[in-house]
Write an enzyme that holds these catalytic residues in place. Structure first.
Site, mmCIF file in Angstrom:
data_model
loop_
_atom_site.group_PDB
_atom_site.id
_atom_site.type_symbol
_atom_site.label_atom_id
_atom_site.label_comp_id
_atom_site.label_asym_id
_atom_site.label_seq_id
_atom_site.Cartn_x
_atom_site.Cartn_y
_atom_site.Cartn_z
ATOM 1 N N SER A 27 0.904 -1.230 -0.200
ATOM 2 C CA SER A 27 0.088 -0.093 0.047
ATOM 3 C C SER A 27 0.880 1.282 0.054
ATOM 4 O O SER A 27 2.038 1.361 0.530
ATOM 5 C CB SER A 27 -0.835 -0.129 1.083
ATOM 6 O OG SER A 27 -1.348 1.384 1.343
ATOM 7 N N SER A 29 -0.607 4.038 1.006
ATOM 8 C CA SER A 29 -1.432 5.007 1.916
ATOM 9 C C SER A 29 -0.463 5.374 3.028
ATOM 10 O O SER A 29 -0.762 6.771 3.434
ATOM 11 C CB SER A 29 -2.595 4.053 2.838
ATOM 12 O OG SER A 29 -3.730 4.053 1.753
ATOM 13 N N LYS A 78 -13.232 -4.627 3.916
ATOM 14 C CA LYS A 78 -14.023 -3.586 3.751
ATOM 15 C C LYS A 78 -15.315 -3.777 4.217
ATOM 16 O O LYS A 78 -16.171 -2.786 4.689
ATOM 17 C CB LYS A 78 -13.987 -3.010 2.470
ATOM 18 C CG LYS A 78 -12.828 -2.287 2.147
ATOM 19 C CD LYS A 78 -12.865 -1.642 0.579
ATOM 20 C CE LYS A 78 -11.609 -0.900 0.532
ATOM 21 N NZ LYS A 78 -11.887 0.117 -0.706
ATOM 22 N N ASP A 114 -14.079 6.422 -1.186
ATOM 23 C CA ASP A 114 -13.709 6.079 -2.451
ATOM 24 C C ASP A 114 -14.318 6.765 -3.721
ATOM 25 O O ASP A 114 -13.867 7.143 -4.471
ATOM 26 C CB ASP A 114 -13.957 4.591 -2.783
ATOM 27 C CG ASP A 114 -12.844 3.631 -2.037
ATOM 28 O OD1 ASP A 114 -11.698 4.133 -1.658
ATOM 29 O OD2 ASP A 114 -13.123 2.612 -1.792
ATOM 30 N N ALA A 140 -18.084 -3.991 -12.521
ATOM 31 C CA ALA A 140 -18.957 -3.959 -11.855
ATOM 32 C C ALA A 140 -18.748 -4.164 -10.234
ATOM 33 O O ALA A 140 -19.360 -4.965 -9.600
ATOM 34 C CB ALA A 140 -20.165 -4.708 -12.132
ATOM 35 N N GLY A 141 -17.587 -4.286 -9.951
ATOM 36 C CA GLY A 141 -16.960 -4.626 -8.591
ATOM 37 C C GLY A 141 -16.945 -3.560 -7.564
ATOM 38 O O GLY A 141 -17.635 -2.414 -7.596
ATOM 39 N N GLY A 142 -16.270 -3.658 -6.599
ATOM 40 C CA GLY A 142 -16.249 -2.625 -5.524
ATOM 41 C C GLY A 142 -15.841 -1.139 -5.941
ATOM 42 O O GLY A 142 -16.589 -0.183 -5.721
ATOM 43 N N ALA A 143 -14.868 -1.196 -7.023
ATOM 44 C CA ALA A 143 -14.738 0.433 -7.474
ATOM 45 C C ALA A 143 -15.832 0.998 -8.320
ATOM 46 O O ALA A 143 -16.140 2.124 -7.987
ATOM 47 C CB ALA A 143 -13.116 0.596 -7.999
ATOM 48 N N TYR A 238 -3.306 2.881 -11.830
ATOM 49 C CA TYR A 238 -2.139 3.986 -12.073
ATOM 50 C C TYR A 238 -0.905 3.214 -12.029
ATOM 51 O O TYR A 238 0.229 3.739 -12.036
ATOM 52 C CB TYR A 238 -2.161 4.675 -10.702
ATOM 53 C CG TYR A 238 -2.177 3.886 -9.466
ATOM 54 C CD1 TYR A 238 -1.099 3.689 -8.727
ATOM 55 C CD2 TYR A 238 -3.424 3.746 -8.793
ATOM 56 C CE1 TYR A 238 -1.144 3.087 -7.537
ATOM 57 C CE2 TYR A 238 -3.340 3.059 -7.604
ATOM 58 C CZ TYR A 238 -2.296 2.710 -6.999
ATOM 59 O OH TYR A 238 -2.219 2.126 -5.804
ATOM 60 N N GLY A 259 -5.656 6.536 -12.104
ATOM 61 C CA GLY A 259 -6.351 6.393 -10.952
ATOM 62 C C GLY A 259 -5.699 6.853 -9.576
ATOM 63 O O GLY A 259 -6.113 6.785 -8.496
HETATM 64 P P1 ATR Z 1 -12.519 -3.748 -7.239
HETATM 65 O O1 ATR Z 1 -12.659 -3.621 -5.878
HETATM 66 O O2 ATR Z 1 -11.133 -3.171 -7.576
HETATM 67 O O3 ATR Z 1 -13.322 -3.346 -8.248
HETATM 68 P P2 ATR Z 1 -13.263 -6.284 -7.883
HETATM 69 O O4 ATR Z 1 -14.493 -6.108 -6.949
HETATM 70 O O5 ATR Z 1 -12.781 -7.616 -7.760
HETATM 71 O O6 ATR Z 1 -12.347 -5.104 -7.754
HETATM 72 O O7 ATR Z 1 -14.031 -6.039 -9.320
HETATM 73 C C1 ATR Z 1 -13.084 -6.561 -10.545
HETATM 74 C C2 ATR Z 1 -13.975 -5.994 -11.583
HETATM 75 O O8 ATR Z 1 -12.885 -6.129 -12.768
HETATM 76 C C3 ATR Z 1 -15.028 -6.799 -12.057
HETATM 77 O O9 ATR Z 1 -15.875 -6.150 -12.766
HETATM 78 C C4 ATR Z 1 -14.679 -7.860 -13.222
HETATM 79 O O10 ATR Z 1 -15.433 -8.587 -13.700
HETATM 80 P P3 ATR Z 1 -16.347 -9.899 -13.323
HETATM 81 O O11 ATR Z 1 -17.244 -9.254 -12.563
HETATM 82 O O12 ATR Z 1 -16.925 -10.245 -14.736
HETATM 83 O O13 ATR Z 1 -15.343 -10.791 -12.773
HETATM 84 C C5 ATR Z 1 -13.432 -6.988 -13.866
HETATM 85 N N1 ATR Z 1 -12.649 -7.940 -14.273
HETATM 86 C C6 ATR Z 1 -11.417 -8.463 -13.741
HETATM 87 N N2 ATR Z 1 -10.632 -9.144 -14.553
HETATM 88 C C7 ATR Z 1 -11.263 -8.971 -15.698
HETATM 89 C C8 ATR Z 1 -10.916 -9.352 -17.291
HETATM 90 N N3 ATR Z 1 -9.849 -10.350 -17.374
HETATM 91 N N4 ATR Z 1 -11.608 -9.171 -18.116
HETATM 92 C C9 ATR Z 1 -12.843 -8.310 -17.771
HETATM 93 N N5 ATR Z 1 -13.184 -7.930 -16.989
HETATM 94 C C10 ATR Z 1 -12.440 -8.422 -15.692
#
Ligand code: ATR
Length: 300
Positions: A27, A29, A78, A114, A140-143, A238, A259
């Site tokens: 990190s 941070s 988190k 965030d 569609a993940g956490g970020a 980044y 980022g």
């Molecule tokens: P973060 O907290 O950084 O957002 P995360 O919650 O693990 O991390 O989310 C990762 C995101 O990157 C998801 O949208 C993931 O897609 P899936 O929901 O289909 O898994 C996307 N992602 C990661 N690797 C990928 C890849 N090789 N191709 C396309 N999407 C990817």
């Protein structure tokens, strides 16, 4: 002179903050917060707290009883930390994740900075707001969740979530629609690419790890020819500073941002919550430049 500085670095009055996670070794941070303390003149040190899963309860008890002013939270805590807090701020509650905790005399309050980090980064680096904007969110993940929900709160007009796993994009779009009037919709990334609808958006944000070191030849979108000059293209990555995605957008004349701004501004948001001060624009800019240089040097 150097010895005098070291003598004064940590004293009996110095307050403590840190980062809860596992792992925490990589990190930046600590660099962000210790630099902020030095630039703002606040007597605080920030250290990593690597805590194993079974010790989370004991860690929280320790924080409450010691004079730690607060801590950041990273992977994998988190969500889990929320069960240990006395109060959770509304935005963190909506997101279902906390990245910042303030210790108010033994009462722990959870926040999530965030989304705020993203919004401040856009506003400071482009001079525009998200009000009325059409946003394409890749991932569609956490970020993506933090950015999408905050963008809706800040008055975005439309938010399209595209993701490899379409069900997750649909879930996020549904949640965005629950909390604000932004018309959120969803698509699978491959279907979206075929639709060639990219030109409909004002701001495009990659929140996936596609293009991150060492996967530097990949890009979440491969055809950027419909990107228009002047549009904003943001990559939460980044490392590298310029992903393939950003390089392609740059060629089309788009305004590109990596980022680092979001990372720094989520840190500043946390710092402001703990200390009650407002970090100036000048310090934010100085931090940005210093951290970019630091990362460039340490990456070799
Ligand atoms: P973060 O907290 O950084 O957002 P995360 O919650 O693990 O991390 O989310 C990762 C995101 O990157 C998801 O949208 C993931 O897609 P899936 O929901 O289909 O898994 C996307 N992602 C990661 N690797 C990928 C890849 N090789 N191709 C396309 N999407 C990817």
């Amino acid at each position: 002179m150097e010895v005098m500085k070291i003598l004064d670095f940590v004293t009996g009055k110095t307050c403590l903050a840190g980062l809860l996670g596992d792992p925490v070794e990589h990190s930046v941070s600590p660099q962000i917060h210790n630099t902020l303390s030095s630039l703002t003149g606040i007597d605080m040190v920030y250290v990593p707290f690597r805590v194993r899963e079974n010790d989370l309860g004991a860690f929280v008890q320790g924080i409450k009883s010691a004079n730690v002013i607060g801590f950041n939270v990273t992977v994998p805590y988190k969500q889990r930390i929320m069960g240990f807090l006395d109060h959770i701020d509304e935005e963190a509650e909506i997101l279902g994740a906390v990245n910042t905790v303030k210790n108010d005399d033994g009462k722990l309050c959870g926040y999530n900075t965030d989304g705020e980090g993203f919004v401040r980064s856009i506003e400071k680096e482009t001079g525009t707001t998200l009000q009325g904007k059409k946003i394409l969110l890749i991932g569609a993940g956490g970020a993506a969740r933090a950015i999408g929900i905050k963008a809706a709160i800040r008055g975005a007009k439309r938010i399209t979530v595209v993701n490899r796993t379409v069900e997750k994009a649909e879930g996020l779009a549904e949640d965005i629609n629950k909390i604000a009037a932004a018309g959120a919709d969803a698509a699978g990334i491959e279907d979206f690419k075929k639709s060639r609808a990219i030109g409909d958006y004002d701001v495009i944000v990659n929140t996936t790890s596609v293009g991150m070191y060492p996967d530097v030849d990949s890009s979440p979108l491969d055809d950027m020819t419909a990107f228009e000059k002047g549009k904003i293209v943001y990559d939460v990555i980044y490392n590298p500073f310029k992903t393939r995605f950003l390089l392609m957008a740059e060629k089309m004349g788009c305004k590109t941002l990596n980022g680092l701004g979001m990372l720094i501004n989520q840190g500043i948001g946390a710092y402001e919550i703990w200390t009650g001060i407002k970090v100036s624009e000048e310090i934010t800019r100085g931090m940005h430049e210093a951290l970019a240089k630091y990362l460039e040097n340490t990456r070799g």
